[in-house]
Design an enzyme around this catalytic site. Sequence first.
Site, short mmCIF file in Angstrom:
data_model
loop_
_atom_site.label_atom_id
_atom_site.label_comp_id
_atom_site.label_asym_id
_atom_site.label_seq_id
_atom_site.Cartn_x
_atom_site.Cartn_y
_atom_site.Cartn_z
N ASP A 240 44.53 41.67 36.89
CA ASP A 240 44.16 42.80 37.73
C ASP A 240 45.17 42.95 38.87
O ASP A 240 45.80 41.97 39.30
CB ASP A 240 42.76 42.63 38.31
CG ASP A 240 41.68 42.72 37.24
OD1 ASP A 240 41.95 43.29 36.17
OD2 ASP A 240 40.56 42.22 37.51
N TYR A 306 41.02 30.83 35.13
CA TYR A 306 40.86 31.62 36.35
C TYR A 306 40.22 30.79 37.46
O TYR A 306 39.42 29.89 37.18
CB TYR A 306 39.95 32.83 36.10
CG TYR A 306 40.43 33.78 35.03
CD1 TYR A 306 41.15 34.93 35.37
CD2 TYR A 306 40.15 33.56 33.68
CE1 TYR A 306 41.57 35.82 34.40
CE2 TYR A 306 40.57 34.44 32.70
CZ TYR A 306 41.29 35.57 33.06
OH TYR A 306 41.70 36.44 32.10
#
Length: 427
Positions: A240, A306
Amino acid sequence: MSILEDARELAAQGPLCDPCLGRVFADRSHGLTNAERGRSLRVAAALEDDEEPEDVAREDCWVCEGECARFDEWAERCAAAVEDVEFDTYQVGTRAPPLVEENEILLREGAGLPEDAGELFKSEFNREVGKRFGRLTETTVEFGRPDVQFLLDIDADEVEVEVNSAFVYGRYRKLERDIPQTEWPCNKCHGSGYLGKQPCDKCDGTGYMYQESVEGLTAPVVTDVMDGTDAKFHGAGREDVDARMLGTGRPFVVEVMEPRRRHVDVERLEGDVNAFAEGKVEVEGLRLAEYDMVERVKELNASKRYRAEVAFGDDVSESELADALAELDGATIEQYTPNRVDHRRAALTRTRDVFEATGEWQDERHATVEIHGAGGLYIKELVSGDEGRTNPSLAGVLGVGAEVTALDVTGVYGVDEEFEDEEFFRD
């Protein structure tokens, strides 16, 4: 008829050079050039007839109209066309004159031979010019994807040159947030920077939603060093805009169009890119790659790791967090296309696995979670639940609202094999 009788019938139709005579028998006695075949047949027929073998100058041939005398000339023209281009492999193609192709058919018909006997004029032209070009430039013919390709347009008397792309592989880390991976044209002015005659008020006339990108901080340097005309950036997925890419970095390939330099010092190039990016992005492990590395980077089955900073809408205890993460650890997640991307992704339910879920409780309203999951797993939605579109989710298991406030990608790994397979590199 015997092969010598066929040769006599062919030669009797008019002045026929050795290459054009031998080309009709190209499937015989491998290891000879067509010129050697033609001359051998002429000599053998003359011996049998007790006559002097005929000598036909290539310039006088009615079939090729003298083109078989120009192999060296075309090879030299090809070499001159790429004298300022670095390359290791090449391929030659020929656009044969229609009249020569028609003469080829008439030659075989006149001798009662099949229309496709031997090989085509353009096949011999490709090979003979190619051999000479290879010797002139000390490079190698490549029938897959060569560095340079030539099309010899004989009627137009032109050499058309195509310099194929060069490819540089590496991994990048994005150290600052709000930098997209690739250039992001403004969706109001469509990248022009203007609305009518006025500068676009959404992008301040720049034409871009974000003034910097990973692509913009890397590809121009590679393009400049390799003296290309343009470049494309290919990434192994993308993070993102507001997420950093840390840890192992993300595999990528910069494809440089029409490079004039291929033999570059990749260690120096790596330093040049990092200096240009000024700490916003850094690259490592740059290597010259084959063209199929692009497909590998984009298609290889990969997993991602992540780290997310999470804020809760209500109090969550340390044990409740641990229990929730244990439930997600190893779970199969169903994710209907998230709200935030449904304008550009097909509306469907995707199934992805969580390989590992751990976390560190900070206080009743904050935690850091680490997720290792399959490629394509939406982490923000895994945390928030996305209004029930992701199930199970951290918010759903806890029964409280949860939101990612900061996200980092810390690892990109090939699932069955690593991205860095030596088969896909040139150095």
